[in-house]
Design a protein around this motif. Sequence first.
Motif, PDB file in Angstrom:
ATOM      1  N   ASN A  41       0.821  -1.210   0.000  1.00 13.04           N
ATOM      2  CA  ASN A  41       0.000   0.000   0.000  1.00 13.04           C
ATOM      3  C   ASN A  41       0.852   1.256   0.000  1.00 13.04           C
ATOM      4  N   SER A  42       2.037   1.211   0.621  1.00 11.73           N
ATOM      5  CA  SER A  42       2.935   2.369   0.567  1.00 11.73           C
ATOM      6  C   SER A  42       3.401   2.627  -0.863  1.00 11.73           C
ATOM      7  N   LEU A  43       3.692   1.562  -1.612  1.00 12.59           N
ATOM      8  CA  LEU A  43       4.088   1.723  -3.014  1.00 12.59           C
ATOM      9  C   LEU A  43       2.956   2.331  -3.836  1.00 12.59           C
ATOM     10  N   VAL A  44       1.729   1.895  -3.563  1.00 11.99           N
ATOM     11  CA  VAL A  44       0.589   2.450  -4.288  1.00 11.99           C
ATOM     12  C   VAL A  44       0.467   3.948  -4.017  1.00 11.99           C
ATOM     13  N   VAL A  45       0.597   4.346  -2.745  1.00  7.74           N
ATOM     14  CA  VAL A  45       0.493   5.761  -2.382  1.00  7.74           C
ATOM     15  C   VAL A  45       1.601   6.567  -3.057  1.00  7.74           C
ATOM     16  N   ILE A  46       2.832   6.057  -3.025  1.00  6.08           N
ATOM     17  CA  ILE A  46       3.970   6.783  -3.606  1.00  6.08           C
ATOM     18  C   ILE A  46       3.809   6.923  -5.119  1.00  6.08           C
TER      19      ILE A  46
END
Length: 361
Positions: A41-46
Amino acid sequence: MENISAYQVELSCSKAGRHNYIFIAVPIIYSTIFIIGVFGNSLVVIVIYCYIKMKTVASIFLMNLAIADLCFVMTLPLWAAYTAMHYNWPFGTFLCKLSAAAITLNLYTSVFLLTCLSIDRYIAIVHPMVSRVRRTIMVGKIICISIWIIACLASLPAFIYRTVVPLKENITVCAFYYPTNSSQTFLTGMNITKNVLGFFFPFLIILTSYTLIGRTLKATFHGHRGRTRNDDIFKMIVAIVLVFFFCWLPHQIFTLLDILIQLEIIKNCQFEDIVDTGMPITICIAYFNSCLNPFLYGFFGKNFRKHFLQLLKNIPPKFTTHASLNTKMSMLSYRPSDHHSASVKNSSHLSEHEEQHIANT
């Protein structure tokens, strides 16, 4: 509720759901979901924030979905430690309330966002002319704000009624506590709401939307060379519906059984042991959906994969934008010696760009 600490609560079936394999397996699963969920989910946000820039309604929904999953998975270490310590909660009342509210908040935000995403895909594919007017960035932001407000209101009972309760086994649990029958009836109604509003109605909308999308795609690509791409889209649609259904259905069934126990319709310690033992397992399955969302709604997207690879290669977003801009400028400066020919070709390129923009919205 102020007098809870003055005495110890005695459970009718005190041994229900207390098995050694639960205390070992569930914390491991929670920890795994935490690691994968935070990473994915952090990759999606970034990627969405730095590269895609939330220029479409779908990207806004995906961004909010990833944030909701992130807020939830951050509480999983607490629940992992809680289960590993044989359901003994040492983190205080506030974290008990906050972590419980985060579960309900994630449930409703995720389900509502997935439902809105399916409706957005339906409008974009089945009614493309209508989508140009109604699928605006402002509408997407308003919908997301409304979803967060509704989810926060739905999570208030968990924040109010979840508290630290001492048991006679000299342990303290983080559980719902309702000293009066009216409160118990209220919480039973909230569980029923979770079944109906948090699963069955959204799943019906999602299933209907993707079924209509599938029919439209089948009619559009029937007999064309895009048959392989069409098959990939159908696989994606089937995966979305099945993962959502199978991740949440077991938990919803056990929630319904727990309602029957709370209403004392079922009075059997053996049956209660089955429900209390199976509930953590179904919760693990439901929580695993927070790990799968980035893969289903992000990594499967061709545009997302391109930006994800750029992120892995440490290519700054501005550098990528400048490169694409230079490419466009070189196209516009094609054959500068012939001014009349260049102006005609530039208008042609502009027309093609507008058509491509319309097709991507």
